[in-house]
Design a protein around this motif. Structure first.
Motif, PDB file in Angstrom:
ATOM      1  N   GLN A  21      48.514 -33.841  19.573  1.00 21.91           N
ATOM      2  CA  GLN A  21      48.440 -33.421  20.977  1.00 21.91           C
ATOM      3  C   GLN A  21      49.453 -32.324  21.294  1.00 21.91           C
ATOM      4  O   GLN A  21      49.132 -31.345  21.973  1.00 21.91           O
ATOM      5  CB  GLN A  21      48.652 -34.619  21.903  1.00 21.91           C
ATOM      6  CG  GLN A  21      47.490 -35.590  21.928  1.00 21.91           C
ATOM      7  CD  GLN A  21      47.642 -36.662  22.989  1.00 21.91           C
ATOM      8  OE1 GLN A  21      48.380 -36.490  23.973  1.00 21.91           O
ATOM      9  NE2 GLN A  21      46.963 -37.779  22.810  1.00 21.91           N
ATOM     10  N   HIS A  22      50.677 -32.484  20.796  1.00 19.63           N
ATOM     11  CA  HIS A  22      51.700 -31.466  21.049  1.00 19.63           C
ATOM     12  C   HIS A  22      51.324 -30.157  20.370  1.00 19.63           C
ATOM     13  O   HIS A  22      51.481 -29.073  20.960  1.00 19.63           O
ATOM     14  CB  HIS A  22      53.053 -31.957  20.537  1.00 19.63           C
ATOM     15  CG  HIS A  22      54.165 -30.974  20.727  1.00 19.63           C
ATOM     16  ND1 HIS A  22      54.700 -30.685  21.979  1.00 19.63           N
ATOM     17  CD2 HIS A  22      54.847 -30.192  19.844  1.00 19.63           C
ATOM     18  CE1 HIS A  22      55.663 -29.785  21.849  1.00 19.63           C
ATOM     19  NE2 HIS A  22      55.762 -29.462  20.571  1.00 19.63           N
ATOM     20  N   ASN A  23      50.793 -30.232  19.163  1.00 22.35           N
ATOM     21  CA  ASN A  23      50.434 -29.033  18.407  1.00 22.35           C
ATOM     22  C   ASN A  23      49.308 -28.252  19.066  1.00 22.35           C
ATOM     23  O   ASN A  23      49.164 -27.041  18.847  1.00 22.35           O
ATOM     24  CB  ASN A  23      50.035 -29.421  16.981  1.00 22.35           C
ATOM     25  CG  ASN A  23      49.909 -28.223  16.067  1.00 22.35           C
ATOM     26  OD1 ASN A  23      50.895 -27.548  15.799  1.00 22.35           O
ATOM     27  ND2 ASN A  23      48.702 -27.955  15.583  1.00 22.35           N
ATOM     28  N   GLN A  24      48.505 -28.925  19.878  1.00 23.62           N
ATOM     29  CA  GLN A  24      47.405 -28.249  20.562  1.00 23.62           C
ATOM     30  C   GLN A  24      47.876 -27.388  21.726  1.00 23.62           C
ATOM     31  O   GLN A  24      47.093 -26.609  22.276  1.00 23.62           O
ATOM     32  CB  GLN A  24      46.387 -29.293  21.040  1.00 23.62           C
ATOM     33  CG  GLN A  24      45.614 -29.939  19.900  1.00 23.62           C
ATOM     34  CD  GLN A  24      44.782 -31.137  20.347  1.00 23.62           C
ATOM     35  OE1 GLN A  24      45.016 -31.732  21.392  1.00 23.62           O
ATOM     36  NE2 GLN A  24      43.788 -31.494  19.530  1.00 23.62           N
ATOM     37  N   ASP A  25      49.147 -27.527  22.087  1.00 22.55           N
ATOM     38  CA  ASP A  25      49.732 -26.733  23.175  1.00 22.55           C
ATOM     39  C   ASP A  25      50.633 -25.675  22.550  1.00 22.55           C
ATOM     40  O   ASP A  25      51.802 -25.926  22.242  1.00 22.55           O
ATOM     41  CB  ASP A  25      50.531 -27.641  24.107  1.00 22.55           C
ATOM     42  CG  ASP A  25      51.016 -26.933  25.361  1.00 22.55           C
ATOM     43  OD1 ASP A  25      51.158 -25.691  25.335  1.00 22.55           O
ATOM     44  OD2 ASP A  25      51.279 -27.625  26.370  1.00 22.55           O
ATOM     45  N   LEU A  26      50.093 -24.473  22.330  1.00 24.81           N
ATOM     46  CA  LEU A  26      50.823 -23.411  21.635  1.00 24.81           C
ATOM     47  C   LEU A  26      52.115 -23.057  22.358  1.00 24.81           C
ATOM     48  O   LEU A  26      53.156 -22.829  21.719  1.00 24.81           O
ATOM     49  CB  LEU A  26      49.935 -22.172  21.506  1.00 24.81           C
ATOM     50  CG  LEU A  26      50.572 -20.957  20.810  1.00 24.81           C
ATOM     51  CD1 LEU A  26      51.005 -21.296  19.389  1.00 24.81           C
ATOM     52  CD2 LEU A  26      49.597 -19.778  20.815  1.00 24.81           C
ATOM     53  N   MET A  27      52.060 -22.998  23.694  1.00 24.30           N
ATOM     54  CA  MET A  27      53.266 -22.696  24.458  1.00 24.30           C
ATOM     55  C   MET A  27      54.361 -23.703  24.147  1.00 24.30           C
ATOM     56  O   MET A  27      55.516 -23.322  23.871  1.00 24.30           O
ATOM     57  CB  MET A  27      52.950 -22.708  25.962  1.00 24.30           C
ATOM     58  CG  MET A  27      54.145 -22.547  26.883  1.00 24.30           C
ATOM     59  SD  MET A  27      55.073 -24.087  27.193  1.00 24.30           S
ATOM     60  CE  MET A  27      53.826 -25.092  27.975  1.00 24.30           C
ATOM     61  N   ALA A  28      54.020 -24.988  24.163  1.00 26.26           N
ATOM     62  CA  ALA A  28      55.016 -26.028  23.947  1.00 26.26           C
ATOM     63  C   ALA A  28      55.600 -25.962  22.542  1.00 26.26           C
ATOM     64  O   ALA A  28      56.807 -26.138  22.346  1.00 26.26           O
ATOM     65  CB  ALA A  28      54.399 -27.405  24.201  1.00 26.26           C
ATOM     66  N   VAL A  29      54.740 -25.699  21.556  1.00 25.42           N
ATOM     67  CA  VAL A  29      55.209 -25.599  20.176  1.00 25.42           C
ATOM     68  C   VAL A  29      56.204 -24.453  20.038  1.00 25.42           C
ATOM     69  O   VAL A  29      57.296 -24.600  19.466  1.00 25.42           O
ATOM     70  CB  VAL A  29      54.020 -25.392  19.206  1.00 25.42           C
ATOM     71  CG1 VAL A  29      54.519 -25.067  17.799  1.00 25.42           C
ATOM     72  CG2 VAL A  29      53.143 -26.630  19.183  1.00 25.42           C
ATOM     73  N   GLU A  30      55.854 -23.301  20.579  1.00 23.55           N
ATOM     74  CA  GLU A  30      56.728 -22.127  20.455  1.00 23.55           C
ATOM     75  C   GLU A  30      58.026 -22.296  21.230  1.00 23.55           C
ATOM     76  O   GLU A  30      59.108 -21.952  20.739  1.00 23.55           O
ATOM     77  CB  GLU A  30      55.984 -20.874  20.934  1.00 23.55           C
ATOM     78  CG  GLU A  30      54.866 -20.450  19.997  1.00 23.55           C
ATOM     79  CD  GLU A  30      54.266 -19.107  20.373  1.00 23.55           C
ATOM     80  OE1 GLU A  30      54.757 -18.471  21.337  1.00 23.55           O
ATOM     81  OE2 GLU A  30      53.304 -18.670  19.700  1.00 23.55           O
TER      82      GLU A  30
END
Length: 316
Positions: free
Chosen positions: A283-292
């Motif tokens: 789920q976290h990986n699906q949010d590019l903004m959050a990952v970066e």
């Protein structure tokens, strides 16, 4: 009443600063620091004695040069936190080395060390929040630390997945970074300057707030990292808001009306099944903004930690 006084009626105001003079002036309930903020104040005259004391402490502890630098850095953190607690009624958040963010055991060890150092200075652990990045490993560390009455502030939080595992682990407090979310979308020109109610950072925190309240999670939400006063006012009613001195001053100098914008829901739902580690990472990986932004934040705090250690090394 000025806007700061009005805001305090709806929200617990926290100073996003380690500057004692600012804390005296704006009288927040709590305060929070990180390596970047410590670097901003380390050369100020008011802190000279705290830095010197840290060097003396490290030399007395002995060990290798690396051990002395680490002990001096930890002592700086505790000395500044102790000084801040002289001027606030609540808690101080002290951030541990961001380079440990993917090692649960080392986070636990460092947290115990910092708490023991505070207690050696007569500061009860209830007055200190250990700041950790919102990685899977740090959340698990916070869960374990709570068993020893060590509460944590999970920072660098950008995704709902991060917020979910924090709530499910019953961590004490989270710090969603409103301004850094705004920055990511704005820098990529996904929107131009917009109405604050369409601000991606504001919307992200509102989504987390709604999620927590509808499931009656007790983890405190502390909005952080603001780029303008409008973001702060749009989130009035959030549990806590940590605000930098420049915006505390702007709020104190304005007498415009502040309305409450966030209200807890009256509909309490049955809590969902907690996320597994693999579910969280997906789920976290699906949010590019959050990952970066999580990666960037950990790297930034790590670099500032290294800068602080270089300063202390030159003094040792």
């Amino acid at each position: 009443m000025n806007q700061l006084s009005q805001l305090k009626q709806f929200t617990t105001v926290v100073a996003d600063s380690g500057n004692i003079n600012m804390i005296r002036k704006y009288k927040p309930k709590n305060a929070t620091t990180n390596p970047s903020l410590i670097l901003q104040i380390i050369d100020l005259p008011d802190y000279k004695k705290l830095i010197i004391d840290s060097i003396i402490y490290a030399k007395k502890k002995g060990g290798s040069r690396k051990e002395k630098i680490i002990n001096a850095s930890d002592k700086v953190l505790v000395n500044i936190g102790k000084e801040i607690l002289n001027y606030i009624p609540g808690t101080v958040s002290s951030e541990i080395d961001a380079r440990l963010s993917f090692n649960q055991d080392l986070c636990i060890q460092k947290a115990h060390k910092i708490i023991n150092m505070y207690e050696a200075e007569g500061i009860d652990r209830s007055k200190v929040l250990i700041k950790l990045a919102s990685t899977w490993e740090c959340v698990q560390a916070a869960k374990e630390l709570k068993k020893n009455n060590i509460n944590c502030n999970l920072t660098l939080l950008f995704s709902l997945a991060q917020a979910k595992i924090c709530a499910e682990s019953e961590v004490f407090l989270i710090s969603p970074f409103v301004g850094r979310i705004y920055d990511w979308y704005y820098e990529r020109q996904y929107f131009k300057k917009c109405n604050v109610n369409d601000d991606p950072g504001v919307l992200s925190l509102k989504k987390i707030y709604s999620y927590y309240k509808q499931y009656n999670y007790q983890t405190i939400i502390m909005g952080a990292s603001f780029r303008n006063v409008q973001q702060i006012l749009a989130l009035s009613g959030c549990d806590y808001l940590t605000i930098s001195p420049i915006f505390l001053e702007e709020l104190q100098n304005s007498t415009e009306i502040v309305n409450r914008n966030l209200f807890p829901t009256e509909c309490i739902l049955e809590k969902p099944i907690p996320l597994s580690e693999s579910d969280f990472r997906l789920q976290h990986n699906q949010d590019l903004m959050a990952v970066e932004k999580l990666s960037h934040g950990i790297n930034q705090f790590s670099q500032d930690q290294e800068k602080l250690e270089k300063i202390l090394d030159s003094m040792i």
